[in-house]
Design an enzyme around this catalytic site. Structure first.
Site, PDB file in Angstrom:
ATOM      1  N   SER A 141      55.606  13.155   4.244  1.00 18.59           N
ATOM      2  CA  SER A 141      54.845  11.862   4.255  1.00 18.59           C
ATOM      3  C   SER A 141      54.056  12.008   5.636  1.00 18.59           C
ATOM      4  O   SER A 141      54.468  12.455   6.803  1.00 18.59           O
ATOM      5  CB  SER A 141      55.413  10.519   4.208  1.00 18.59           C
ATOM      6  OG  SER A 141      54.585   9.397   4.265  1.00 18.59           O
ATOM      7  N   TYR A 155      62.433   5.091   6.503  1.00 14.59           N
ATOM      8  CA  TYR A 155      61.409   6.075   5.794  1.00 14.59           C
ATOM      9  C   TYR A 155      60.962   7.139   6.624  1.00 14.59           C
ATOM     10  O   TYR A 155      60.923   8.296   6.411  1.00 14.59           O
ATOM     11  CB  TYR A 155      60.504   5.290   5.196  1.00 14.59           C
ATOM     12  CG  TYR A 155      59.487   6.074   4.149  1.00 14.59           C
ATOM     13  CD1 TYR A 155      59.786   6.550   2.955  1.00 14.59           C
ATOM     14  CD2 TYR A 155      58.258   6.516   4.743  1.00 14.59           C
ATOM     15  CE1 TYR A 155      58.967   6.953   2.214  1.00 14.59           C
ATOM     16  CE2 TYR A 155      57.502   7.358   3.893  1.00 14.59           C
ATOM     17  CZ  TYR A 155      57.871   7.529   2.642  1.00 14.59           C
ATOM     18  OH  TYR A 155      57.248   8.397   1.723  1.00 14.59           O
TER      19      TYR A 155
END
Length: 246
Positions: A141, A155
């Protein structure tokens, strides 16, 4: 195109979103596909049937990324059923938003297991099956490069870790000419983060090109990295986020 003709690919989280787009694109380029799913057999079967309609082999395997044995068994089943294993795409993922004062250890562990531990397990199992010239591609990401808003402890930590895992795999597997790279999408229009969602405008405001990406854009980059054209690219990260990180 047939640049992946006679290749076999194993795609985790291939029943929806970016994972499904990757599975379909690799099949379009000639590969036979095994894809895993955790809880959506109908969606996984639909993707597999679309791949078969392209004239490629496809199997959908139930394997929760939190279950290491299930992931290992899925790799074994893919290798046995498809007759080999050339490409691994670690695509399964979840999103988590909690600031440090609210984040539980259980949630932190869940995110790390699904993203990092499972990617290690799949890479170890797949590398043992691969011949010279294999490919390991992990979906990270752009939030593994910077943290633009609060609540990303679990995350972003997991996605930063995937960058380190990728570089280490590239070094370990380089003598066998197995490459390892990471693709880092930004805001991508999927059911997990739709372009019409409540927080979409705030995400677009970060971008140089203020629109959400499409899953097929990510899939095209993965397909390139899986091909012989990318045989000298390893240990590299590729951010595809409309310029949100510049």
């Amino acid at each position: 195109m047939s640049r992946l003709q006679n290749k076999t690919a194993f795609v985790t989280g291939g029943s929806r979103g970016i994972g499904a787009a990757i599975a379909l694109k690799l099949a379009e380029d000639g590969a036979d596909i095994a894809l895993t799913y955790a809880s959506s057999p109908d969606k996984a079967d639909a993707v597999a049937n679309s791949i078969k309609a392209l004239g490629r082999k496809a199997i959908a395997i139930k394997a929760d990324n939190r279950d290491a044995v299930a992931v290992e068994n899925a790799v074994e089943e893919a290798h046995r059923t498809l007759g080999g294993l050339d490409i691994l795409v670690n695509s399964a993922g979840v999103f988590s938003v909690d600031t440090i004062d609210q984040l539980s250890l259980e949630e932190f562990d869940r995110v790390m297991e699904i993203h990092v531990r499972a990617s290690f397990v799949a890479a170890k199992a797949a590398a043992a099956k691969m011949q010279t010239g294999g490919r390991i591609i992990t979906i990270g990401s752009n939030l593994g490069e910077q943290v633009p808003f609060p609540g990303l402890v679990a995350y972003s930590t997991s996605k930063f870790a995937l960058l380190g895992l990728t570089k280490a795999l590239a070094r370990d597997l380089g003598p066998r000419e197995i490459t390892a790279n990471i693709v880092q999408p930004g805001s991508t229009d999927t059911d997990m983060n739709p372009a019409s969602g409540d927080h979409a405008d705030a995400q677009r405001a970060l971008m140089a090109i203020p629109r959400f990406g499409e899953a097929r854009d990510v899939a095209a980059l993965v397909a390139f990295l899986a091909s012989n054209e990318a045989k000298s690219i390893t240990g590299a990260s590729f951010t595809i986020d409309g310029g949100a990180n510049i």
